[in-house]
Scaffold this motif. Sequence first.
Motif, PDB file in Angstrom:
ATOM      1  N   UNK A 272      48.204  34.566  40.043  1.00  0.00           N
ATOM      2  CA  UNK A 272      48.736  33.280  39.441  1.00  0.00           C
ATOM      3  C   UNK A 272      48.954  32.478  38.135  1.00  0.00           C
ATOM      4  N   UNK A 273      48.189  33.701  37.607  1.00  0.00           N
ATOM      5  CA  UNK A 273      48.047  33.699  35.714  1.00  0.00           C
ATOM      6  C   UNK A 273      48.896  34.585  34.971  1.00  0.00           C
ATOM      7  N   UNK A 274      48.618  35.947  34.805  1.00  0.00           N
ATOM      8  CA  UNK A 274      48.645  36.449  33.932  1.00  0.00           C
ATOM      9  C   UNK A 274      49.975  37.152  34.696  1.00  0.00           C
ATOM     10  N   UNK A 275      50.484  37.310  35.593  1.00  0.00           N
ATOM     11  CA  UNK A 275      51.640  38.183  35.771  1.00  0.00           C
ATOM     12  C   UNK A 275      53.014  37.382  36.050  1.00  0.00           C
ATOM     13  N   UNK A 276      52.511  35.869  35.826  1.00  0.00           N
ATOM     14  CA  UNK A 276      53.531  34.762  36.624  1.00  0.00           C
ATOM     15  C   UNK A 276      53.613  35.313  34.708  1.00  0.00           C
ATOM     16  N   UNK A 277      52.776  34.761  33.490  1.00  0.00           N
ATOM     17  CA  UNK A 277      53.475  34.713  32.288  1.00  0.00           C
ATOM     18  C   UNK A 277      54.153  36.362  31.369  1.00  0.00           C
ATOM     19  N   UNK A 278      54.009  37.268  32.384  1.00  0.00           N
ATOM     20  CA  UNK A 278      54.463  38.255  31.618  1.00  0.00           C
ATOM     21  C   UNK A 278      53.206  39.277  31.651  1.00  0.00           C
ATOM     22  N   UNK A 279      52.320  39.440  31.705  1.00  0.00           N
ATOM     23  CA  UNK A 279      51.056  40.476  31.426  1.00  0.00           C
ATOM     24  C   UNK A 279      51.349  41.388  32.516  1.00  0.00           C
ATOM     25  N   UNK A 280      50.784  41.936  32.421  1.00  0.00           N
ATOM     26  CA  UNK A 280      50.943  42.767  33.213  1.00  0.00           C
ATOM     27  C   UNK A 280      49.764  44.141  34.094  1.00  0.00           C
ATOM     28  N   UNK A 281      48.973  44.511  32.011  1.00  0.00           N
ATOM     29  CA  UNK A 281      47.712  45.246  32.963  1.00  0.00           C
ATOM     30  C   UNK A 281      46.459  44.638  32.257  1.00  0.00           C
ATOM     31  N   UNK A 282      45.567  43.990  32.486  1.00  0.00           N
ATOM     32  CA  UNK A 282      44.655  43.714  33.465  1.00  0.00           C
ATOM     33  C   UNK A 282      43.337  44.292  34.204  1.00  0.00           C
ATOM     34  N   UNK A 283      42.471  43.791  33.570  1.00  0.00           N
ATOM     35  CA  UNK A 283      41.357  44.436  33.692  1.00  0.00           C
ATOM     36  C   UNK A 283      40.539  43.733  33.653  1.00  0.00           C
ATOM     37  N   UNK A 284      39.682  44.213  34.873  1.00  0.00           N
ATOM     38  CA  UNK A 284      37.891  42.929  35.149  1.00  0.00           C
ATOM     39  C   UNK A 284      36.783  43.777  35.000  1.00  0.00           C
ATOM     40  N   UNK A 285      35.801  43.620  34.027  1.00  0.00           N
ATOM     41  CA  UNK A 285      34.724  43.298  34.368  1.00  0.00           C
ATOM     42  C   UNK A 285      34.096  42.514  35.476  1.00  0.00           C
ATOM     43  N   UNK A 286      33.588  42.305  36.897  1.00  0.00           N
ATOM     44  CA  UNK A 286      33.018  41.704  37.226  1.00  0.00           C
ATOM     45  C   UNK A 286      31.315  41.957  38.133  1.00  0.00           C
ATOM     46  N   UNK A 287      30.102  41.266  36.920  1.00  0.00           N
ATOM     47  CA  UNK A 287      29.236  41.597  37.563  1.00  0.00           C
ATOM     48  C   UNK A 287      28.008  40.790  37.985  1.00  0.00           C
ATOM     49  N   UNK A 288      28.244  41.184  39.149  1.00  0.00           N
ATOM     50  CA  UNK A 288      26.950  40.322  40.439  1.00  0.00           C
ATOM     51  C   UNK A 288      25.171  40.259  40.335  1.00  0.00           C
ATOM     52  N   UNK A 289      24.855  39.644  40.562  1.00  0.00           N
ATOM     53  CA  UNK A 289      23.607  39.248  40.471  1.00  0.00           C
ATOM     54  C   UNK A 289      22.580  39.722  38.933  1.00  0.00           C
ATOM     55  N   UNK A 290      23.533  39.054  38.725  1.00  0.00           N
ATOM     56  CA  UNK A 290      22.679  38.881  37.361  1.00  0.00           C
ATOM     57  C   UNK A 290      21.819  38.304  36.766  1.00  0.00           C
ATOM     58  N   UNK A 291      21.226  36.966  37.705  1.00  0.00           N
ATOM     59  CA  UNK A 291      20.054  36.265  37.266  1.00  0.00           C
ATOM     60  C   UNK A 291      18.848  37.422  38.136  1.00  0.00           C
ATOM     61  N   UNK A 292      18.777  38.258  38.828  1.00  0.00           N
ATOM     62  CA  UNK A 292      18.092  39.042  39.399  1.00  0.00           C
ATOM     63  C   UNK A 292      17.405  40.596  38.705  1.00  0.00           C
ATOM     64  N   UNK A 293      16.000  40.361  38.251  1.00  0.00           N
ATOM     65  CA  UNK A 293      15.289  41.466  36.954  1.00  0.00           C
ATOM     66  C   UNK A 293      16.329  42.870  37.428  1.00  0.00           C
ATOM     67  N   UNK A 294      16.806  43.375  38.589  1.00  0.00           N
ATOM     68  CA  UNK A 294      17.247  44.125  39.164  1.00  0.00           C
ATOM     69  C   UNK A 294      18.448  44.364  38.517  1.00  0.00           C
TER      70      UNK A 294
END
Length: 195
Positions: free
Chosen positions: A154-176
């Motif tokens: 809905x955003x990047x492809x719409x404005x012509x940006x095709x190369x998109x990488x995600x680092x989506x980190x979960x459980x970040x409030x856990x000590x583990x």
Amino acid sequence: MNVLLVYTHPNHQSLSYAFLQKVIQGSRDNPRITEIEVLDLYEEGFDPVLVFNENKRRRDMHADPRLEKHRQQLLRADLIVFVYPIWWGRPPAMLLGYIDQMFAAGFAYRDRGGLFPEGLLKGKSVVCISTMKGPARYPLLWLHDAHKVLMRKALFRFVGIKKVKFFEFGSMESPKGRHEKKLERVYRHFQSLAR
């Protein structure tokens, strides 16, 4: 390669800030990266609120003089890096307000009268680094990856940006949450990044 880092978190003691520092460190240690510019939306006091009235029209937003500095940052950047937390399954309102104003018609895209516009930010790439309290698989299994779909399609492809990488980190409030390992992964990505 010129890099623009858009940081969106109100606390410089946060894990998001630690990720920002790793992006900066990795980018400085990468000989292919010649310029690093940081935009801290909260520290700058960026106003995310859209105002349209008889004097300020949406179709003129691409020329708003108040945003010229930010338009130039985006134009200079070969790589745009967004660092932010996931709150309620989406980026913070501050970042969404930045997106609403910066990725405007006449600057980021141009209507062509068809189904899709002409993206005016072609050739750029994006990395999104986000943290969340919930488990890493939560966005995929419960929200059908709404965050990634929103950002990529809905955003990047719409404005012509095709190369998109995600680092989506979960459980970040856990000590583990294996914070150090994830921080090192981000550092290594930017330290070895080639265009």
